[in-house]
Design a protein around this motif. Structure first.
Motif, PDB file in Angstrom:
ATOM      1  N   ILE A 144     -23.743  56.648  15.370  1.00  0.00           N
ATOM      2  CA  ILE A 144     -23.122  55.366  15.679  1.00  0.00           C
ATOM      3  C   ILE A 144     -21.751  55.563  16.323  1.00  0.00           C
ATOM      4  O   ILE A 144     -21.178  56.655  16.283  1.00  0.00           O
ATOM      5  N   ARG A 145     -21.210  54.481  16.892  1.00  0.00           N
ATOM      6  CA  ARG A 145     -19.862  54.515  17.465  1.00  0.00           C
ATOM      7  C   ARG A 145     -18.860  53.727  16.628  1.00  0.00           C
ATOM      8  O   ARG A 145     -17.657  53.961  16.714  1.00  0.00           O
ATOM      9  N   ILE A 146     -19.374  52.772  15.826  1.00  0.00           N
ATOM     10  CA  ILE A 146     -18.491  51.894  15.052  1.00  0.00           C
ATOM     11  C   ILE A 146     -18.900  51.938  13.581  1.00  0.00           C
ATOM     12  O   ILE A 146     -20.072  51.740  13.250  1.00  0.00           O
ATOM     13  N   LEU A 147     -17.927  52.190  12.712  1.00  0.00           N
ATOM     14  CA  LEU A 147     -18.172  52.208  11.271  1.00  0.00           C
ATOM     15  C   LEU A 147     -17.190  51.264  10.591  1.00  0.00           C
ATOM     16  O   LEU A 147     -15.973  51.425  10.714  1.00  0.00           O
ATOM     17  N   ILE A 154     -17.979  58.715  16.242  1.00  0.00           N
ATOM     18  CA  ILE A 154     -17.423  57.434  15.792  1.00  0.00           C
ATOM     19  C   ILE A 154     -16.019  57.290  16.370  1.00  0.00           C
ATOM     20  O   ILE A 154     -15.112  58.041  16.041  1.00  0.00           O
ATOM     21  N   SER A 155     -15.848  56.302  17.237  1.00  0.00           N
ATOM     22  CA  SER A 155     -14.557  56.091  17.895  1.00  0.00           C
ATOM     23  C   SER A 155     -13.814  54.878  17.353  1.00  0.00           C
ATOM     24  O   SER A 155     -12.643  54.678  17.661  1.00  0.00           O
ATOM     25  N   ASN A 156     -14.501  54.064  16.555  1.00  0.00           N
ATOM     26  CA  ASN A 156     -13.904  52.838  16.020  1.00  0.00           C
ATOM     27  C   ASN A 156     -14.222  52.761  14.534  1.00  0.00           C
ATOM     28  O   ASN A 156     -15.389  52.682  14.152  1.00  0.00           O
ATOM     29  N   ILE A 172      -9.933  53.254  18.024  1.00  0.00           N
ATOM     30  CA  ILE A 172      -9.450  52.129  17.224  1.00  0.00           C
ATOM     31  C   ILE A 172      -9.556  52.498  15.750  1.00  0.00           C
ATOM     32  O   ILE A 172     -10.606  52.955  15.288  1.00  0.00           O
ATOM     33  N   ILE A 173      -8.465  52.300  15.021  1.00  0.00           N
ATOM     34  CA  ILE A 173      -8.456  52.450  13.567  1.00  0.00           C
ATOM     35  C   ILE A 173      -7.873  51.177  12.974  1.00  0.00           C
ATOM     36  O   ILE A 173      -6.732  50.814  13.265  1.00  0.00           O
ATOM     37  N   ASN A 174      -8.659  50.487  12.159  1.00  0.00           N
ATOM     38  CA  ASN A 174      -8.186  49.288  11.466  1.00  0.00           C
ATOM     39  C   ASN A 174      -8.136  49.580   9.976  1.00  0.00           C
ATOM     40  O   ASN A 174      -9.130  50.006   9.388  1.00  0.00           O
TER      41      ASN A 174
END
Length: 223
Positions: free
Chosen positions: A129-132, A159-161, A200-202
């Protein structure tokens, strides 16, 4: 019955005891299917899902009262076209089914509580996946500490986001300690030890402070 035009179906607080899922087979254009706070689905009821003709894009499964094998079987039969999936407390067999049957998956959302099995995290390394997105609910600091340490070592480079939502409900003193610990130690360690390809890191804290007879939703932060 709008079987040719229906693209979005949600079941909320529904009891599926002795209810067949066969009518889902004819929803040729279904793209979104959600089960939330539902119960009563057994493994044999899921067998009909292997014959569906639709290509599902999103499957949110939230707070349902059935055995985890039901969720795994749904993923097996509906996962081929999935791009977004939401599950609670994933197990090793569930993640294995994601790896095996969800080759097009882009975004995985998981909800985790204090009973999460940390032995699942090494299987995250194989996710494509790319988003977790992780929503973590806890009642004590040590549980989150162990989870965070294991998570940082098992995030694949693709995973980039990543978004981590932390929900906590404790006494005022524990909350202050929790917030300081996460902010100045665990998140710092996460940045230092994770791979360098995040875009992106939230980090979102949802922290409830107790004052006398009411709760105050206090601190929310994004990084």
């Amino acid at each position: 019955f709008q079987k040719n035009s229906l693209v979005h179906v949600e079941f909320t607080s529904t009891n599926f005891s002795n209810v067949s899922l066969k009518n889902l087979k004819g929803l040729y254009n279904l793209k979104y299917l959600r089960f939330e706070n539902c119960e009563g689905i057994l493994l044999d009821q899921c067998e009909v899902l292997k014959f569906t003709s639709f290509k599902l894009i999103e499957l949110p499964l939230k707070c349902n009262n059935w055995i985890v094998d039901v969720t795994s079987l749904m993923i097996k039969y509906l996962g081929a076209s999935l791009q977004r999936l939401s599950v609670d407390n994933p197990t090793i067999p569930l993640i294995e089914n994601v790896l095996m049957f969800c080759s097009k998956l882009i975004c995985l959302k998981i909800r985790i509580n204090n009973h999460f099995d940390l032995s699942v995290l090494p299987f995250f390394k194989n996710l494509r996946i790319r988003i977790l997105n992780i929503n973590f609910t806890l009642n004590n600091l040590n549980n989150f500490n162990e989870f965070f340490k294991n998570l940082v070592n098992n995030i694949p480079i693709n995973i980039s986001n990543i978004s981590i939502y932390i929900n906590s409900r404790n006494s005022t003193r524990s909350i202050i300690r929790f917030y300081e610990y996460i902010r100045f130690r665990e998140f710092k360690a996460f940045l230092e030890n994770s791979h360098n390809d995040f875009k992106i890191i939230n980090l979102n804290y949802i922290i409830e402070l107790e004052f006398k007879n009411f709760w105050y939703v206090g601190i929310r932060q994004r990084v």
